[in-house]
Motif scaffolding. Structure first.
Motif, PDB file in Angstrom:
ATOM      1  N   GLN A  81      68.117  19.897 -19.384  1.00  0.00           N
ATOM      2  CA  GLN A  81      68.571  21.275 -19.164  1.00  0.00           C
ATOM      3  C   GLN A  81      68.662  22.062 -20.470  1.00  0.00           C
ATOM      4  O   GLN A  81      68.645  23.296 -20.452  1.00  0.00           O
ATOM      5  N   SER A  82      68.772  21.335 -21.606  1.00  0.00           N
ATOM      6  CA  SER A  82      68.893  22.024 -22.888  1.00  0.00           C
ATOM      7  C   SER A  82      67.555  22.544 -23.397  1.00  0.00           C
ATOM      8  O   SER A  82      67.505  23.332 -24.350  1.00  0.00           O
ATOM      9  N   LEU A  83      66.468  22.126 -22.761  1.00  0.00           N
ATOM     10  CA  LEU A  83      65.133  22.543 -23.194  1.00  0.00           C
ATOM     11  C   LEU A  83      64.777  23.858 -22.507  1.00  0.00           C
ATOM     12  O   LEU A  83      63.931  23.931 -21.615  1.00  0.00           O
ATOM     13  N   THR A  84      65.419  24.908 -22.934  1.00  0.00           N
ATOM     14  CA  THR A  84      65.323  26.214 -22.287  1.00  0.00           C
ATOM     15  C   THR A  84      64.097  26.994 -22.762  1.00  0.00           C
ATOM     16  O   THR A  84      63.347  26.545 -23.629  1.00  0.00           O
ATOM     17  N   ASN A  85      63.948  28.181 -22.201  1.00  0.00           N
ATOM     18  CA  ASN A  85      62.837  29.060 -22.583  1.00  0.00           C
ATOM     19  C   ASN A  85      63.010  29.659 -23.977  1.00  0.00           C
ATOM     20  O   ASN A  85      62.159  30.446 -24.420  1.00  0.00           O
ATOM     21  N   GLU A  86      64.097  29.296 -24.622  1.00  0.00           N
ATOM     22  CA  GLU A  86      64.316  29.760 -25.996  1.00  0.00           C
ATOM     23  C   GLU A  86      63.158  29.325 -26.897  1.00  0.00           C
ATOM     24  O   GLU A  86      62.815  30.007 -27.862  1.00  0.00           O
ATOM     25  N   LYS A  87      62.577  28.165 -26.575  1.00  0.00           N
ATOM     26  CA  LYS A  87      61.415  27.661 -27.307  1.00  0.00           C
ATOM     27  C   LYS A  87      60.318  27.315 -26.309  1.00  0.00           C
ATOM     28  O   LYS A  87      60.592  27.006 -25.141  1.00  0.00           O
ATOM     29  N   THR A  88      59.082  27.349 -26.775  1.00  0.00           N
ATOM     30  CA  THR A  88      57.974  26.885 -25.946  1.00  0.00           C
ATOM     31  C   THR A  88      57.987  25.357 -25.932  1.00  0.00           C
ATOM     32  O   THR A  88      58.608  24.724 -26.801  1.00  0.00           O
ATOM     33  N   PRO A  89      57.302  24.716 -24.977  1.00  0.00           N
ATOM     34  CA  PRO A  89      57.256  23.243 -24.955  1.00  0.00           C
ATOM     35  C   PRO A  89      56.763  22.636 -26.268  1.00  0.00           C
ATOM     36  O   PRO A  89      57.303  21.626 -26.719  1.00  0.00           O
ATOM     37  N   ILE A  90      55.764  23.251 -26.910  1.00  0.00           N
ATOM     38  CA  ILE A  90      55.266  22.695 -28.176  1.00  0.00           C
ATOM     39  C   ILE A  90      56.305  22.856 -29.281  1.00  0.00           C
ATOM     40  O   ILE A  90      56.452  21.984 -30.141  1.00  0.00           O
ATOM     41  N   GLU A  91      57.073  23.939 -29.239  1.00  0.00           N
ATOM     42  CA  GLU A  91      58.144  24.121 -30.226  1.00  0.00           C
ATOM     43  C   GLU A  91      59.253  23.106 -29.999  1.00  0.00           C
ATOM     44  O   GLU A  91      59.806  22.561 -30.968  1.00  0.00           O
ATOM     45  N   TRP A  92      59.583  22.835 -28.734  1.00  0.00           N
ATOM     46  CA  TRP A  92      60.580  21.808 -28.447  1.00  0.00           C
ATOM     47  C   TRP A  92      60.083  20.431 -28.894  1.00  0.00           C
ATOM     48  O   TRP A  92      60.841  19.621 -29.424  1.00  0.00           O
ATOM     49  N   ALA A  93      58.794  20.178 -28.677  1.00  0.00           N
ATOM     50  CA  ALA A  93      58.224  18.884 -29.072  1.00  0.00           C
ATOM     51  C   ALA A  93      58.402  18.652 -30.563  1.00  0.00           C
ATOM     52  O   ALA A  93      58.817  17.567 -30.996  1.00  0.00           O
ATOM     53  N   ASN A  94      58.110  19.655 -31.351  1.00  0.00           N
ATOM     54  CA  ASN A  94      58.232  19.492 -32.800  1.00  0.00           C
ATOM     55  C   ASN A  94      59.680  19.536 -33.271  1.00  0.00           C
ATOM     56  O   ASN A  94      60.020  18.926 -34.288  1.00  0.00           O
ATOM     57  N   PHE A  95      60.550  20.203 -32.520  1.00  0.00           N
ATOM     58  CA  PHE A  95      61.988  20.157 -32.809  1.00  0.00           C
ATOM     59  C   PHE A  95      62.504  18.728 -32.617  1.00  0.00           C
ATOM     60  O   PHE A  95      63.239  18.188 -33.463  1.00  0.00           O
ATOM     61  N   ILE A  96      62.109  18.097 -31.498  1.00  0.00           N
ATOM     62  CA  ILE A  96      62.554  16.728 -31.218  1.00  0.00           C
ATOM     63  C   ILE A  96      61.946  15.761 -32.238  1.00  0.00           C
ATOM     64  O   ILE A  96      62.599  14.799 -32.667  1.00  0.00           O
ATOM     65  N   LYS A  97      60.706  16.018 -32.632  1.00  0.00           N
ATOM     66  CA  LYS A  97      60.083  15.206 -33.684  1.00  0.00           C
ATOM     67  C   LYS A  97      60.940  15.225 -34.947  1.00  0.00           C
ATOM     68  O   LYS A  97      61.194  14.169 -35.555  1.00  0.00           O
ATOM     69  N   GLU A  98      61.397  16.402 -35.363  1.00  0.00           N
ATOM     70  CA  GLU A  98      62.239  16.502 -36.559  1.00  0.00           C
ATOM     71  C   GLU A  98      63.555  15.763 -36.365  1.00  0.00           C
ATOM     72  O   GLU A  98      64.073  15.134 -37.299  1.00  0.00           O
ATOM     73  N   GLU A  99      64.107  15.829 -35.158  1.00  0.00           N
ATOM     74  CA  GLU A  99      65.346  15.101 -34.861  1.00  0.00           C
ATOM     75  C   GLU A  99      65.132  13.593 -34.991  1.00  0.00           C
ATOM     76  O   GLU A  99      66.013  12.870 -35.463  1.00  0.00           O
ATOM     77  N   VAL A 100      63.974  13.119 -34.562  1.00  0.00           N
ATOM     78  CA  VAL A 100      63.649  11.689 -34.675  1.00  0.00           C
ATOM     79  C   VAL A 100      63.678  11.248 -36.136  1.00  0.00           C
ATOM     80  O   VAL A 100      64.240  10.199 -36.474  1.00  0.00           O
ATOM     81  N   TYR A 101      63.111  12.062 -37.020  1.00  0.00           N
ATOM     82  CA  TYR A 101      63.057  11.676 -38.435  1.00  0.00           C
ATOM     83  C   TYR A 101      64.417  11.775 -39.131  1.00  0.00           C
ATOM     84  O   TYR A 101      64.585  11.241 -40.228  1.00  0.00           O
ATOM     85  N   LYS A 102      65.382  12.413 -38.484  1.00  0.00           N
ATOM     86  CA  LYS A 102      66.736  12.485 -39.039  1.00  0.00           C
ATOM     87  C   LYS A 102      67.611  11.310 -38.590  1.00  0.00           C
ATOM     88  O   LYS A 102      68.694  11.091 -39.145  1.00  0.00           O
ATOM     89  N   LEU A 103      67.154  10.564 -37.580  1.00  0.00           N
ATOM     90  CA  LEU A 103      67.988   9.509 -36.992  1.00  0.00           C
ATOM     91  C   LEU A 103      68.452   8.445 -37.990  1.00  0.00           C
ATOM     92  O   LEU A 103      69.625   8.051 -37.953  1.00  0.00           O
ATOM     93  N   PRO A 104      67.593   7.915 -38.862  1.00  0.00           N
ATOM     94  CA  PRO A 104      68.076   6.855 -39.768  1.00  0.00           C
ATOM     95  C   PRO A 104      69.226   7.315 -40.651  1.00  0.00           C
ATOM     96  O   PRO A 104      70.181   6.553 -40.884  1.00  0.00           O
ATOM     97  N   GLN A 105      69.183   8.556 -41.155  1.00  0.00           N
ATOM     98  CA  GLN A 105      70.260   9.065 -42.006  1.00  0.00           C
ATOM     99  C   GLN A 105      71.544   9.244 -41.204  1.00  0.00           C
ATOM    100  O   GLN A 105      72.645   8.956 -41.686  1.00  0.00           O
ATOM    101  N   ARG A 106      71.427   9.707 -39.969  1.00  0.00           N
ATOM    102  CA  ARG A 106      72.611   9.942 -39.146  1.00  0.00           C
ATOM    103  C   ARG A 106      73.278   8.643 -38.724  1.00  0.00           C
ATOM    104  O   ARG A 106      74.484   8.600 -38.533  1.00  0.00           O
ATOM    105  N   GLN A 107      72.482   7.576 -38.591  1.00  0.00           N
ATOM    106  CA  GLN A 107      73.031   6.302 -38.137  1.00  0.00           C
ATOM    107  C   GLN A 107      73.715   5.545 -39.253  1.00  0.00           C
ATOM    108  O   GLN A 107      74.598   4.724 -39.014  1.00  0.00           O
ATOM    109  N   ASN A 108      73.323   5.824 -40.495  1.00  0.00           N
ATOM    110  CA  ASN A 108      73.904   5.097 -41.635  1.00  0.00           C
ATOM    111  C   ASN A 108      75.325   5.566 -41.941  1.00  0.00           C
ATOM    112  O   ASN A 108      75.693   6.677 -41.648  1.00  0.00           O
TER     113      ASN A 108
END
Length: 276
Positions: A249-276
């Motif tokens: 539900q958070s994947l609103t029309n605020e971004k296009t699907p490709i913009e959401w895809a790359n937003f989530i990609k960036e979140e993935v690369y932040k995971l190791p720092q957030r988990q430490n």
């Protein structure tokens, strides 16, 4: 011993009658680079295993150690909702086996990969696969196969980049993530679980992949070396980090699907720092 991986047969399935024109020295070289004998010996030894058990046998065969972080972020086994799991793709082989073994064990094998159709040549893996080949007849069937996967009861594991990571300007990262996982997760109301796995291939592989991407765009030459890269990573330790589910539900029309895809990609690369 039955020969499961047969370069001659794979060439015939992909090239048809044109396969006979492939020079024999090239075929012999391909057998060497894909470790045909080693792979077939392993496949024969585990011929009775399927699905998650087969994945776990691969981990043992490759002597890989997995450090898993963020397991508390994985939805419970008895959660009736189906999820889309997405990950970066640094290795092109071991990463898929490693993440699949964790998800498969957690959900009793109730997940499916969206993978390159070549992996259907691996009998133990095939039951977990929704094969992707966007050419020929299967190319025409591709949209329906994806639809069936997302409509089904199983969780989905995807590597949205499609290709394994590249090294550009000294940084190893995925190329652009495709939007399919976003649009289909919204359509079928699946929350998205981001995953990061640490790892890298050899410098040779990155040089070759960059040359291939630049000069031979229609042929992924680097893919031929993924089995060789997998064996180079034998005995290593890899850290897998699971992030918190992202509500569809958070994947609103605020971004296009490709913009959401790359937003989530960036979140993935932040995971190791957030988990430490």
């Amino acid at each position: 011993m039955k020969k499961t991986i047969d370069i001659d047969q794979i060439l015939k399935s992909k090239m048809g009658k044109k396969a006979r024109w492939v020079p024999r020295p090239l075929v012999w070289w391909l057998r060497h680079i894909v470790h045909e004998k080693q792979v077939n010996d392993f496949l024969w030894d585990v011929r009775d295993l399927k699905g998650t058990e087969w994945l776990q046998a691969c981990i043992k065969f490759l002597d890989v150690t997995l450090i898993v972080k963020g397991l508390e972020n994985m939805p419970a086994k008895d959660d009736p909702q189906r999820y889309t799991f997405v990950s970066n793709h640094p290795l092109g082989g071991i990463d898929g086996v490693a993440i699949g073994s964790i998800i498969g064990e957690h959900y009793d094998g109730q997940f499916r990969y969206l993978v390159n159709d070549l992996l259907m040549n691996l009998p133990g893996l095939a039951p977990l696969c929704i094969p992707i080949n966007k050419t020929g007849k299967q190319g025409r069937d591709f949209p329906a196969m994806v639809e069936a996967g997302f409509q089904g009861y199983s969780h989905i594991l995807m590597f949205p980049a499609g290709l394994c990571s590249r090294k550009r300007n000294g940084i190893i990262r995925d190329l652009e993530w495709k939007k399919t996982f976003v649009s289909k997760s919204i359509e079928y109301q699946r929350d998205i679980v981001p995953i990061h796995i640490e790892g890298r291939n050899s410098n040779f592989f990155y040089r070759l992949s960059n040359i291939s991407d630049r000069y031979f765009k229609k042929v992924n030459i680097a893919m031929l070396f993924l089995a060789d890269e997998m064996f180079k990573n034998t005995g290593k330790t890899f850290t897998i980090t699971f992030g918190k589910p992202i509500p569809w539900q958070s994947l609103t029309n605020e971004k296009t699907p490709i913009e959401w895809a790359n937003f989530i990609k960036e979140e993935v690369y932040k995971l190791p720092q957030r988990q430490n």
